[in-house]
Design an enzyme around this catalytic site. Sequence first.
Site, PDB file in Angstrom:
ATOM      1  CE  LYS A 264      -3.939  -1.835   2.635  1.00 28.15           C
ATOM      2  NZ  LYS A 264      -4.960  -1.681   1.585  1.00 28.15           N
ATOM      3  NE  ARG A 338     -10.578  -9.907  -2.323  1.00 23.65           N
ATOM      4  CZ  ARG A 338     -10.888  -9.008  -3.248  1.00 23.65           C
ATOM      5  NH1 ARG A 338     -11.120  -9.393  -4.496  1.00 23.65           N
ATOM      6  NH2 ARG A 338     -10.997  -7.734  -2.953  1.00 23.65           N
TER       7      ARG A 338
HETATM    8  N1  BES Z   1      -8.100  -3.846   4.306  1.00 22.87           N
HETATM    9  C1  BES Z   1      -8.271  -3.426   2.988  1.00 22.87           C
HETATM   10  C2  BES Z   1      -9.599  -2.673   2.759  1.00 22.87           C
HETATM   11  C3  BES Z   1      -9.726  -1.365   3.486  1.00 22.87           C
HETATM   12  C4  BES Z   1      -9.382  -0.183   2.878  1.00 22.87           C
HETATM   13  C5  BES Z   1     -10.270  -1.336   4.752  1.00 22.87           C
HETATM   14  C6  BES Z   1      -9.519   1.011   3.556  1.00 22.87           C
HETATM   15  C7  BES Z   1     -10.424  -0.136   5.442  1.00 22.87           C
HETATM   16  C8  BES Z   1     -10.042   1.028   4.829  1.00 22.87           C
HETATM   17  C9  BES Z   1      -8.237  -4.626   2.054  1.00 22.87           C
HETATM   18  O1  BES Z   1      -7.454  -5.687   2.449  1.00 22.87           O
HETATM   19  C10 BES Z   1      -7.672  -4.163   0.739  1.00 22.87           C
HETATM   20  O2  BES Z   1      -6.529  -3.807   0.716  1.00 22.87           O
HETATM   21  N2  BES Z   1      -8.481  -4.196  -0.300  1.00 22.87           N
HETATM   22  C11 BES Z   1      -8.033  -3.789  -1.593  1.00 22.87           C
HETATM   23  C12 BES Z   1      -8.588  -4.757  -2.593  1.00 22.87           C
HETATM   24  C13 BES Z   1      -8.017  -4.578  -3.955  1.00 22.87           C
HETATM   25  C14 BES Z   1      -6.562  -4.972  -3.959  1.00 22.87           C
HETATM   26  C15 BES Z   1      -8.795  -5.424  -4.921  1.00 22.87           C
HETATM   27  C16 BES Z   1      -8.579  -2.379  -1.837  1.00 22.87           C
HETATM   28  O3  BES Z   1      -9.692  -2.090  -1.450  1.00 22.87           O
HETATM   29  O4  BES Z   1      -7.843  -1.588  -2.416  1.00 22.87           O
HETATM   30 MN    MN Z   2      -5.415  -5.475   1.857  1.00 17.59          MN
END
Ligand code: BES
Ligand code: MN
Length: 486
Positions: A264, A338
Amino acid sequence: MTNIKLFKESEIDAAAMASGVIIGFSKNDAAVKLASSITAPEFVAECESALKTLRASDKTAAVTTLTAPSYQDLLVFAVGLGTEPDLDELRQIAGVGIRAAAGLEEVTVALPHSTNAELEAISEGALLGAYDFTRYRSDADKPVSTINIHSTLSDVESIIERSSIIAQNVNSVRDLVNTPANDLNTESFAQYALTEAQAAGCSVHVYDLAQLHKEKLAGLIAVGQGSANEPKLVRIEWNPSEANGFTALVGKGIMFDTGGYSLKPSSAITEMKTDMGGAATILHAVITAARLKLPTKVVGWMCLAENMISGKATRPDDVIVYRNGVSVEINNTDAEGRLVLADGLIMATDEEPDAVIDVATLTGAQMVALGERYTGIMGTDETREEVLSAAQNAGELAWGMPLPEHLKSSLKSDIADMKNTGSRYGGMLTAGLFLQRFVGDIPWAHIDIAGPSFNREGAYGYTPKGATGTMMRTLVHYLEEKALEN
Ligand code: BES
Ligand code: MN
Ligand code: ZN
């Protein structure tokens, strides 16, 4: 923890002698009408006159602080009632009032109510609004420690008992979510779950890494292998002797989500201590069911791992094979939630519950679609609608979302049965479609709380800044419905 003291009819005016009191009021043209269980005539007259002079707003949940000359040392928090507040407005009104009183030790809640449901909403709102996360703050105002509840209703004790159990469990979810990952890891979370769930009368089993391998729980292993803190799966069960129905709950428990090698950016990495909110929610939902002695069977599955980078971490392009034979090509290590939930869903549905509900801070796309306050709910039609109706009854904001067949093709992999990420458009829905593959024919709801689990703006109503604990109460309402069915 907040204590509650009860005051019945004959003692009501004496109870106002705490350091603060919360009352309601409304206006009719210029006339101010106090709405409170305190009946002492000079108190009523003085407050009404002060509110008039101050031109106080009676908009729902607007707070005005004042003093009544005959009651020295008593701070009065007068909260606008609007016109005929409904149950959720009462919850918000009590929450706002108690937050305004932060810093006082003992506060009397003297808001008007005539039914058990109204008293329950007021008590719940006050306990939820009194929450503050002070663990690390040396300069923190102490939150209100004793709440005096005023009521002339006959079932007061049982109503207060019930709302305290519920609100205290929401506040425990908030504590877990607010706690950073250096003080809450897979080991300490599992230990906490064990202690708390056993104390409530649940049975608990913790699967350590060796057992995860034995059970072929490939998602937890893959996501957790880059961290010094080993992944774990925790199963807790509430199974009273005369139970109606059997619900399984599954929670995403990522103690910290760096994104892994699909790292991230710095701006998105902060706040990722909250990525275990789903696991915290389902843990306390099961504990609440046990504390309320709900006559329904519930099994909770917490999928705990830390998504980190190291020489052992999962790479993008790695392929894993689940215990049910489904192979997944990991094209994005940041879609880790997931991957661990799939294991939880397989284990949960193996036991053939009547329905399975998963809760997860799953996608940023949830916030894009619904904003920060509305939770997204997907799944099979009946269970999704039942969870939505439970949310409505609990006063929690939620909205039903589809799982469109046509988006499935975006999860196709060239070399495995599926990829873990598909179409970016509708990202909340493709995440749901990924999970669907692991649920089989069991009725199912998927709850995405990425936005609503954490309040980034500032406190409002009974909701504090930071962790909100949302959907815990919705799950409890759902389980209560199941306990009543035959
Ligand atoms: N934990 C995150 C989702 C999230 C984002 C929760 C902001 C709370 C606040 C999750 O694991 C994630 O990183 N999701 C990705 C999915 C993508 C790679 C398809 C996302 O939402 O960017
Ligand atoms: Mn994630
Ligand atoms: Zn995550």
